[in-house]
Motif scaffolding. Structure first.
Motif, mmCIF file in Angstrom:
data_model
loop_
_atom_site.group_PDB
_atom_site.id
_atom_site.type_symbol
_atom_site.label_atom_id
_atom_site.label_comp_id
_atom_site.label_asym_id
_atom_site.label_seq_id
_atom_site.Cartn_x
_atom_site.Cartn_y
_atom_site.Cartn_z
ATOM 1 N N LEU A 30 0.858 -1.180 0.000
ATOM 2 C CA LEU A 30 0.000 0.000 0.000
ATOM 3 C C LEU A 30 0.902 1.242 0.000
ATOM 4 C CD1 LEU A 30 -2.999 0.843 0.133
ATOM 5 C CD2 LEU A 30 -2.717 1.066 2.612
ATOM 6 N N PRO A 31 1.250 1.762 -1.192
ATOM 7 C CA PRO A 31 2.191 2.884 -1.285
ATOM 8 C C PRO A 31 1.762 4.125 -0.505
ATOM 9 C CG PRO A 31 1.869 1.877 -3.441
ATOM 10 C CD PRO A 31 0.857 1.269 -2.527
ATOM 11 N N SER A 32 0.453 4.336 -0.353
ATOM 12 C CA SER A 32 -0.001 5.534 0.362
ATOM 13 C C SER A 32 0.259 5.455 1.864
ATOM 14 C CB SER A 32 -1.504 5.757 0.113
ATOM 15 O OG SER A 32 -2.257 4.610 0.490
ATOM 16 N N LEU A 33 0.542 4.259 2.383
ATOM 17 C CA LEU A 33 0.910 4.120 3.794
ATOM 18 C C LEU A 33 2.404 4.356 3.903
ATOM 19 C CD1 LEU A 33 -0.029 3.405 6.660
ATOM 20 C CD2 LEU A 33 0.501 1.030 6.148
ATOM 21 N N THR A 34 2.774 5.594 4.115
ATOM 22 C CA THR A 34 4.182 5.986 4.086
ATOM 23 C C THR A 34 4.848 5.814 5.442
ATOM 24 O OG1 THR A 34 3.547 8.272 4.523
ATOM 25 C CG2 THR A 34 3.781 7.617 2.214
ATOM 26 N N GLU A 35 6.160 5.835 5.422
ATOM 27 C CA GLU A 35 6.941 5.625 6.638
ATOM 28 C C GLU A 35 6.655 6.671 7.697
ATOM 29 O OE1 GLU A 35 11.696 5.552 7.755
ATOM 30 O OE2 GLU A 35 11.011 4.799 5.829
ATOM 31 N N LEU A 79 7.354 6.205 14.824
ATOM 32 C CA LEU A 79 8.588 5.643 15.347
ATOM 33 C C LEU A 79 9.648 6.736 15.436
ATOM 34 C CD1 LEU A 79 8.899 2.214 13.516
ATOM 35 C CD2 LEU A 79 8.295 2.619 15.879
ATOM 36 N N PRO A 80 10.613 6.585 16.309
ATOM 37 C CA PRO A 80 11.681 7.586 16.408
ATOM 38 C C PRO A 80 12.407 7.732 15.080
ATOM 39 C CG PRO A 80 11.758 6.054 18.264
ATOM 40 C CD PRO A 80 10.770 5.498 17.289
ATOM 41 N N LYS A 81 12.686 8.955 14.711
ATOM 42 C CA LYS A 81 13.387 9.210 13.457
ATOM 43 C C LYS A 81 14.892 9.088 13.674
ATOM 44 C CE LYS A 81 9.625 10.074 11.206
ATOM 45 N NZ LYS A 81 9.144 9.198 10.155
ATOM 46 N N THR A 82 15.320 7.868 13.882
ATOM 47 C CA THR A 82 16.738 7.603 14.083
ATOM 48 C C THR A 82 17.251 6.799 12.913
ATOM 49 O OG1 THR A 82 16.202 5.607 15.330
ATOM 50 C CG2 THR A 82 16.537 7.631 16.590
ATOM 51 N N PRO A 83 18.566 6.909 12.627
ATOM 52 C CA PRO A 83 19.120 6.144 11.509
ATOM 53 C C PRO A 83 18.861 4.651 11.694
ATOM 54 C CG PRO A 83 20.677 7.801 12.263
ATOM 55 C CD PRO A 83 19.561 7.799 13.261
ATOM 56 N N GLY A 84 18.382 4.032 10.645
ATOM 57 C CA GLY A 84 18.146 2.594 10.679
ATOM 58 C C GLY A 84 16.852 2.184 11.341
ATOM 59 N N ALA A 85 16.006 3.157 11.716
ATOM 60 C CA ALA A 85 14.730 2.807 12.335
ATOM 61 C C ALA A 85 13.908 1.961 11.371
ATOM 62 C CB ALA A 85 13.958 4.065 12.713
ATOM 63 N N ALA A 86 13.179 0.995 11.916
ATOM 64 C CA ALA A 86 12.476 0.020 11.079
ATOM 65 C C ALA A 86 11.051 0.429 10.767
ATOM 66 C CB ALA A 86 12.479 -1.346 11.774
ATOM 67 N N ALA A 87 10.827 1.719 10.556
ATOM 68 C CA ALA A 87 9.469 2.184 10.284
ATOM 69 C C ALA A 87 8.900 1.549 9.030
ATOM 70 C CB ALA A 87 9.469 3.711 10.152
ATOM 71 N N ALA A 92 5.497 -0.881 8.478
ATOM 72 C CA ALA A 92 4.450 -0.637 7.487
ATOM 73 C C ALA A 92 4.258 -1.842 6.580
ATOM 74 C CB ALA A 92 4.796 0.599 6.662
ATOM 75 N N LYS A 93 5.305 -2.654 6.410
ATOM 76 C CA LYS A 93 5.219 -3.814 5.533
ATOM 77 C C LYS A 93 4.670 -5.037 6.260
ATOM 78 C CE LYS A 93 8.935 -2.463 2.377
ATOM 79 N NZ LYS A 93 10.245 -2.798 1.825
ATOM 80 N N ASP A 94 4.443 -4.920 7.558
ATOM 81 C CA ASP A 94 3.949 -6.065 8.311
ATOM 82 C C ASP A 94 2.423 -6.011 8.354
ATOM 83 O OD1 ASP A 94 3.865 -8.294 9.837
ATOM 84 O OD2 ASP A 94 5.206 -7.573 11.390
ATOM 85 N N PHE A 95 1.825 -5.733 9.502
ATOM 86 C CA PHE A 95 0.372 -5.644 9.538
ATOM 87 C C PHE A 95 -0.070 -4.596 10.550
ATOM 88 C CE2 PHE A 95 1.299 -8.923 12.721
ATOM 89 C CZ PHE A 95 0.477 -8.558 13.777
#
Length: 443
Positions: free
Chosen positions: A334-339, A344-352, A356-359
């Motif tokens: 779902l491209p409209s669901l952006t990071e 989530l914290p905006k830190t380098p490498g954050a898994a945001a 979004a790719k999970d559920f």
């Protein structure tokens, strides 16, 4: 015993005697003749179970899947499909208790729960991200009577005696690669016989005599799983033996004796035994593809027939543990669901982006807000709010709009769009509309 069974046993006795007689006459071939005689006797224990009528009023299974003391929980599978996994179906996973190390599972014996024929065995070689082999994974297919078949999947080690009776690995046919092989067999097992060892395994059961599940697109669930595969050496009978019909899938626990049903049903829950399954139909909660509604699997390609090994799909379903909790399993499609919509914290490498790719999960509501997917009607636009990444992750900064409709070609369509300009559905201007940034999915 039936006349057919007596005849088969008598024929087996004559052939076995003939083979041993030949071994005496030609001593140099005695060992080979003896091996063939033993193998034939192992395979010819009466008529095939597939030719026997299922007993009326008696459970098809009569023993446990594994020693109960080793089992932590039993998880319903398939309601929330992960990328490339099977479509929704009421299969279960046997989760074993903790091992000696943290997050390690103890190995247990996979036991035959019925007198049955092992009709086929599959072997896959598992590999890590670098292509290195990490071990085999076995799938064993059983037939217990004419209408009832079941299988064990993700067995770590198959019993040596069963592998020997199957002819060893040299008897296996490759499915395009040595990493995936199979063999057709008829090996009789009794209740309680050891099939193999594993630190957890899946159980699937099919009842051909049961009414097929009412699914929106049943043909997607009745496909030859090798229709698009490169099957070089495998005979058609082997492919047929390992091809299942999900429309006839049933909860294996329901086919146990009543006392065993109670024990195993009490273990239904998540993989670590933290959440127990809720609802009267806890084992079956995973079968969710509902005709005339949004609930179920939707595909990114209208032509997708679900035969490929990697299923490009999303799933909208109740949580298989708590049906009152609903799931958008979007897998990043779902491209409209952006990071930046995930808090989530905006830190380098954050898994945001990974979240979004999970559920996403949410609690069902009323009217057109947080409507259960099974109640979504054609053409109306619905809004979903207070969505959470996974079950305990951060809230989504925005809402999701959804509409189900029938397309020009007769296929059902599902439009989904994430909106970050509002935080609650009530803040959207009526009537609710898409902005052109929606994604279309197909049944």
């Amino acid at each position: 015993m039936s006349g057919t069974g007596d005849a088969v046993r008598l024929a087996a006795a004559f052939i076995t005697a003939a083979l041993f007689g030949a071994a005496i006459a030609w001593p140099q071939g005695g060992a080979k003749f003896a091996e063939k005689a033993e193998a034939f006797a192992a395979r010819a224990d009466g008529a095939p179970m597939s030719t026997r009528a299922c007993a009326i009023g008696e459970p098809a299974l009569s023993g446990p899947f594994a020693p109960l003391d080793d089992v932590l929980s039993v998880s319903p599978l398939g309601g929330v499909t992960a990328p490339g996994e099977a479509l929704p179906a009421p299969y279960i996973r046997i989760n074993t208790r903790s091992g000696e190390q943290a997050f390690e599972r103890r190995a247990t014996q996979a036991l035959s729960p019925a007198k049955a024929d092992i009709v086929a065995i599959e072997r896959r070689t598992l590999r890590d991200a670098y292509g290195r082999a990490t071990g085999p994974s076995w799938t064993v297919y059983f037939q217990t009577c004419g209408n009832i078949s079941f299988y064990y999947d993700r067995i770590d080690r198959i019993d040596d005696a069963i592998l020997e009776k199957a002819g060893g690995l040299v008897a296996f046919s490759e499915f395009g690669t040595p990493d995936h092989m199979g063999v057709e067999t008829r090996i009789r097992v009794a209740v309680g016989d050891v099939v193999g060892d594993s630190d957890g395994f899946d159980v699937g059961l099919h009842d051909r005599d049961a009414t097929p599940a009412a699914l929106a697109r049943p043909e997607r669930y009745r496909t030859d799983s090798f229709a698009r595969a490169e099957v070089f050496d495998a005979p058609p009978s082997l492919v047929a033996a390992i091809t299942t019909d999900v429309t006839h899938a049933r909860c294996a626990i329901d086919y146990l004796p009543k006392d065993e049903q109670t024990k195993w049903a009490a273990l239904l829950g998540d993989s670590w035994g933290v959440r127990r399954a809720k609802g009267d139909n806890a084992c079956r909660a995973a079968l969710v593809d509902t005709p005339g509604a949004a609930q179920g699997a939707w595909f990114t390609d209208a032509a997708h027939n679900a035969a490929a090994s990697k299923v490009s799909a999303i799933a909208l379903s109740p949580d298989s543990i708590d049906p009152n909790r609903l799931i958008f399993a979007l897998h990043g499609r779902l491209p409209s669901l952006t990071e930046d919509m995930i808090s989530l914290p905006k830190t380098p490498g954050a898994a945001a982006s990974g979240v979004a790719k999970d559920f996403l999960s949410f609690t069902e509501g009323e009217g057109r807000i947080n409507t259960p997917f099974a109640n979504v009607a054609d053409m109306d636009v619905y809004c979903y709010q207070k969505l959470r990444a996974n079950f305990i992750g951060p809230l989504v900064n925005g809402v999701i709009l959804l509409q189900r409709q029938q397309g020009d070609n007769g296929l059902d369509l599902l439009k989904i769009e994430a909106r970050n300009n509002v935080s609650a559905c009530i803040d959207l201007e009526e009537p609710w509309r898409f902005t052109g940034n929606e994604t279309v999915f197909y049944r």
